[in-house]
Structures are given as C-alpha cells and as structure tokens.
Design a protein around this motif. Structure first.
Motif, mmCIF file in Angstrom:
data_model
loop_
_atom_site.group_PDB
_atom_site.id
_atom_site.type_symbol
_atom_site.label_atom_id
_atom_site.label_comp_id
_atom_site.label_asym_id
_atom_site.label_seq_id
_atom_site.Cartn_x
_atom_site.Cartn_y
_atom_site.Cartn_z
ATOM 1 N N ILE A 189 0.834 -1.201 0.000
ATOM 2 C CA ILE A 189 0.000 0.000 0.000
ATOM 3 C C ILE A 189 0.868 1.251 0.000
ATOM 4 O O ILE A 189 0.591 2.217 -0.722
ATOM 5 N N VAL A 190 1.913 1.250 0.797
ATOM 6 C CA VAL A 190 2.812 2.410 0.847
ATOM 7 C C VAL A 190 3.511 2.603 -0.492
ATOM 8 O O VAL A 190 3.619 3.733 -0.989
ATOM 9 N N GLU A 191 3.980 1.521 -1.110
ATOM 10 C CA GLU A 191 4.627 1.628 -2.416
ATOM 11 C C GLU A 191 3.685 2.254 -3.437
ATOM 12 O O GLU A 191 4.057 3.172 -4.182
ATOM 13 N N SER A 219 -6.290 -1.189 11.829
ATOM 14 C CA SER A 219 -6.806 -0.470 12.989
ATOM 15 C C SER A 219 -5.754 0.495 13.521
ATOM 16 O O SER A 219 -4.588 0.445 13.122
ATOM 17 N N GLY A 220 -6.197 1.378 14.403
ATOM 18 C CA GLY A 220 -5.278 2.258 15.110
ATOM 19 C C GLY A 220 -4.505 3.199 14.213
ATOM 20 O O GLY A 220 -4.995 3.700 13.195
ATOM 21 N N ASP A 221 -3.249 3.427 14.602
ATOM 22 C CA ASP A 221 -2.401 4.381 13.884
ATOM 23 C C ASP A 221 -2.084 3.913 12.464
ATOM 24 O O ASP A 221 -1.975 4.730 11.549
ATOM 25 N N LEU A 222 -1.920 2.598 12.272
ATOM 26 C CA LEU A 222 -1.644 2.083 10.930
ATOM 27 C C LEU A 222 -2.803 2.401 9.996
ATOM 28 O O LEU A 222 -2.595 2.808 8.849
ATOM 29 N N ARG A 223 -4.016 2.231 10.475
ATOM 30 C CA ARG A 223 -5.191 2.560 9.659
ATOM 31 C C ARG A 223 -5.191 4.041 9.287
ATOM 32 O O ARG A 223 -5.405 4.397 8.121
ATOM 33 N N LYS A 224 -4.955 4.909 10.257
ATOM 34 C CA LYS A 224 -4.954 6.351 9.987
ATOM 35 C C LYS A 224 -3.931 6.713 8.922
ATOM 36 O O LYS A 224 -4.209 7.510 8.022
ATOM 37 N N LEU A 225 -2.748 6.121 9.023
ATOM 38 C CA LEU A 225 -1.691 6.434 8.062
ATOM 39 C C LEU A 225 -2.022 5.921 6.666
ATOM 40 O O LEU A 225 -1.945 6.679 5.684
ATOM 41 N N ILE A 256 2.678 14.152 12.148
ATOM 42 C CA ILE A 256 3.545 13.300 11.319
ATOM 43 C C ILE A 256 2.737 12.726 10.160
ATOM 44 O O ILE A 256 3.164 12.768 8.998
ATOM 45 N N ILE A 257 1.562 12.199 10.471
ATOM 46 C CA ILE A 257 0.702 11.635 9.430
ATOM 47 C C ILE A 257 0.284 12.727 8.446
ATOM 48 O O ILE A 257 0.300 12.517 7.224
ATOM 49 N N ARG A 258 -0.057 13.907 8.968
ATOM 50 C CA ARG A 258 -0.466 15.002 8.083
ATOM 51 C C ARG A 258 0.642 15.388 7.115
ATOM 52 O O ARG A 258 0.423 15.515 5.901
ATOM 53 N N ILE A 259 1.851 15.548 7.626
ATOM 54 C CA ILE A 259 2.965 15.988 6.787
ATOM 55 C C ILE A 259 3.298 14.935 5.735
ATOM 56 O O ILE A 259 3.407 15.234 4.535
ATOM 57 N N VAL A 260 3.442 13.693 6.159
ATOM 58 C CA VAL A 260 3.861 12.625 5.241
ATOM 59 C C VAL A 260 2.793 12.328 4.199
ATOM 60 O O VAL A 260 3.106 11.991 3.048
ATOM 61 N N SER A 261 1.537 12.478 4.553
ATOM 62 C CA SER A 261 0.462 12.074 3.634
ATOM 63 C C SER A 261 -0.040 13.194 2.733
ATOM 64 O O SER A 261 -0.659 12.913 1.700
ATOM 65 N N THR A 262 0.217 14.474 3.085
ATOM 66 C CA THR A 262 -0.388 15.549 2.290
ATOM 67 C C THR A 262 0.596 16.382 1.479
ATOM 68 O O THR A 262 0.225 16.914 0.434
ATOM 69 N N ARG A 263 1.824 16.500 1.923
ATOM 70 C CA ARG A 263 2.767 17.360 1.211
ATOM 71 C C ARG A 263 3.201 16.727 -0.112
ATOM 72 O O ARG A 263 3.264 15.505 -0.239
ATOM 73 N N SER A 264 3.550 17.574 -1.073
ATOM 74 C CA SER A 264 4.069 17.062 -2.340
ATOM 75 C C SER A 264 5.401 16.355 -2.096
ATOM 76 O O SER A 264 6.073 16.599 -1.086
ATOM 77 N N LYS A 265 5.769 15.494 -3.019
ATOM 78 C CA LYS A 265 7.021 14.761 -2.859
ATOM 79 C C LYS A 265 8.215 15.701 -2.869
ATOM 80 O O LYS A 265 9.173 15.517 -2.106
ATOM 81 N N ALA A 266 8.170 16.734 -3.713
ATOM 82 C CA ALA A 266 9.265 17.706 -3.754
ATOM 83 C C ALA A 266 9.390 18.422 -2.415
ATOM 84 O O ALA A 266 10.499 18.628 -1.901
ATOM 85 N N ASN A 301 6.158 -2.955 15.649
ATOM 86 C CA ASN A 301 5.376 -1.737 15.447
ATOM 87 C C ASN A 301 5.157 -1.513 13.954
ATOM 88 O O ASN A 301 5.990 -0.913 13.269
ATOM 89 N N GLN A 302 4.038 -1.982 13.440
ATOM 90 C CA GLN A 302 3.759 -1.863 12.009
ATOM 91 C C GLN A 302 3.592 -0.411 11.581
ATOM 92 O O GLN A 302 3.969 -0.036 10.470
ATOM 93 N N TYR A 303 3.023 0.393 12.432
ATOM 94 C CA TYR A 303 2.841 1.810 12.093
ATOM 95 C C TYR A 303 4.192 2.480 11.874
ATOM 96 O O TYR A 303 4.397 3.183 10.874
ATOM 97 N N LEU A 304 5.128 2.268 12.791
ATOM 98 C CA LEU A 304 6.455 2.869 12.661
ATOM 99 C C LEU A 304 7.148 2.361 11.398
ATOM 100 O O LEU A 304 7.767 3.132 10.656
ATOM 101 N N ALA A 305 7.032 1.059 11.140
ATOM 102 C CA ALA A 305 7.638 0.483 9.939
ATOM 103 C C ALA A 305 7.026 1.095 8.677
ATOM 104 O O ALA A 305 7.728 1.361 7.697
ATOM 105 N N ALA A 306 5.716 1.335 8.711
ATOM 106 C CA ALA A 306 5.043 1.918 7.544
ATOM 107 C C ALA A 306 5.474 3.370 7.324
ATOM 108 O O ALA A 306 5.656 3.799 6.179
ATOM 109 N N ILE A 307 5.646 4.126 8.404
ATOM 110 C CA ILE A 307 6.131 5.506 8.285
ATOM 111 C C ILE A 307 7.526 5.520 7.671
ATOM 112 O O ILE A 307 7.832 6.308 6.764
#
Length: 317
Positions: free
Chosen positions: A105-107, A141-147, A188-198, A225-231
C-alpha cells in the motif's frame, strides 16, 4: 530506465494466434508465452488481449490462469494486466490477507504520481465494487489505519515548487515528535500524507542538515510496530524509491527461502519504468547484478520470465 525490450512494430493478431497455439492441446508452450508476453509493453499486451478475445471469444487472462501454475502463473498474470488493474489486484491481496502487507500500500501511494494512484483506485472500485480506503479501514486499525487511509486518500500536488521556510518548520515538527517519542502524532501523518514529494524531500534534506542524520535513522525500527515500519517505508519510498526497491530486492533474494512475491512484484511493476536504474543500485550495493542474482535463486519458467523482463535472456543460454 526500463529493462523491457519490446519491438516497435508487432501484430496483435499474429501474437494472439501464437498465444492460442501455446495454450491449446495437452499442456502449454511456456517458451512461446514468455517470448511473446515478456517482450510486449502495456499497450501491446492490451491489444493482444483484445485481439485474442475477438478472434477466439475467450478471455486470455483467464485461459493463462488455468494453464499455468505457481510463481510463473502469478508473474504472467500480474504482467499481462493493465498497470492500474494489476496494482488494484496487488492492493487487494495485500489488504485482505491475514496480516495486511502495508509495504504494498505504501509503495502504491508513495512511488506513483497522483494520476497513477487515482487510476489504481478507480480500477479497484471497478473490480471489487468498493473503495480501497473502505477495505483498508475494515482490515486495519489504530495508527496504521490512519496512516494508510491518509496515504491512499490524498491527491498530492505533483509539481516541483518548494517552500524552504515550510521545510524548515516541518523538519522541526518531525524532530520534536521523534524526540518526545510521540511517533503517532497527527502532525507526522499530516505531513507525510499531504505534502508534495518535492516538498517532503526538501523537508527531509533540511532535517538531515539540521540534525546530522537522516530522519529514518532516528526512526528506530521496531519489528513489532507496524505503524512505525510503515512511516519509515513511506519516507524511504518518497525520498529515494529506486534505493528502496534495490534494498527490498536484496532482502527478498538473500533470505534462506527467497520472497518470490516481493521479487515478482518489484520486477513486474518496475520493468517498464526504472528497473535498469534499480539494477545499477543493486549492483553497487551487492557486487552482483540483479539478473545474476535472479538467475541463481530462481528456476524454470519463472526464472525465464523474470530474466526476459530484465532484458537478460542471454543468461538462459
């Protein structure tokens, strides 16, 4: 650079006829299947599927599924689909298996353009009759779901413009969250998920300049910690996707029992994009080329197909 070697001129009808011969009768002619499908780009493969169905009133994808087996069948199946449809299938398998494979999913969300991700989400809805976000929410669920829901739900700006002041500010936000060990902070979730890649790359570079090391070094890995690994995976995919793919290929090939699903996924999804560049990074890190590593660790038709996608059929001689 891509590794796929596809002819500029080909006849979809002639290819469809050869494919029909390859799957008719007792058994199948895997060599012909590899030689045709493994040397055609996405547009050409779509034309072959269309010609085959028009001539023989049969779905070529379903016919190949019934004729082939094992890792070879999985690789051919993924390759012959349209890229967006293929990625929708990969996403569904990753989400609905017993333990969600967050890496897939992250890829999909962090290495593709916004238009490509949107095409995957449309293909997912067309195929499964519900949204990718809906399935992610149901199976995590939890933080992983949010991310993960945030990563696939956004339509990032794809431009190259950056805001240096914002990069400085958000590098500080990330560092403070890491220092305070509040890694599930909404910021952290907001920054990583919304900002442009540049913009994110500017932020990560500023983080390294200010704090002396990359942000992923400060995000200490915790297998539990799957959430940390996903980040960490998201940051690596955004910051340097080719380096990320070279590393997971090395991990997949260096285990006592290789990870065929990972190997297949990376080669199939990158062969028409940047697999040659990934191969160069792989060689620099491992002192052996990806094609030689694949040749050493795989067998039979599966090996032949992967090497064809790598443009290294000579290793089959």
């Amino acid at each position: 650079m891509a590794t796929l070697c596809a002819p500029e001129n080909h006849s979809p009808v002639a290819d469809a006829e050869l494919m029909r011969q390859a799957v008719q009768g007792w058994g199948s002619d895997e060599k012909t299947i590899v030689n045709i499908i493994g040397r055609r780009n996405a547009v050409q493969r779509k034309l072959i599927r269309g010609a085959y169905e028009e001539i023989y009133q049969e779905d070529l994808v379903k016919r190949l599924e019934s004729e082939l087996s094992g890792d070879f069948e999985k690789a051919v199946y993924q390759w012959i689909l349209d890229p967006a449809d293929r990625n929708a299938v990969l996403a569904n398998v990753a989400v609905t298996q017993l333990a969600t494979d967050y890496r897939v999913i992250v890829e999909l969300s962090c290495t593709q353009s916004s238009q490509e991700l949107l095409a995957v989400k449309r293909a997912y809805q067309a195929r499964y009759k519900h949204s990718l976000e809906e399935d992610l929410a149901a199976h995590t669920s939890g933080d992983l779901r949010k991310l993960l829901v945030a990563l696939v739900g956004i339509y990032r700006y794809d431009g190259n413009e950056i805001d240096a002041h914002l990069a400085n500010s958000e590098a500080n936000v990330l560092h403070n969250a890491i220092e305070e060990k509040v890694l599930n902070h909404n910021e952290i979730i907001r920054i990583v998920s919304t900002r442009s890649k540049a913009q994110l790359m500017a932020t990560f570079n500023r983080y390294k300049d200010d704090y002396g090391t990359s942000i992923t070094k400060h995000l200490v890995d915790d297998p539990a910690n799957q959430y940390l690994a996903a980040i960490r995976t998201a940051i690596r995919c955004i910051n340097d996707p080719k380096k990320y793919y070279a590393k997971i290929l090395r991990n997949a090939l260096n285990k006592p029992g290789i990870e065929e699903d990972t190997l297949t996924r990376v080669i199939v999804t990158r062969a028409e994009k940047d697999l040659e560049d990934i191969n160069e990074l792989f060689y620099k890190r491992n002192s052996v080329s990806l094609d030689h590593a694949v040749s050493k660790n795989t067998r039979g038709n599966y090996k032949a197909f992967l090497l064809t996608l790598l443009g290294k059929e000579d290793l089959l001689m």
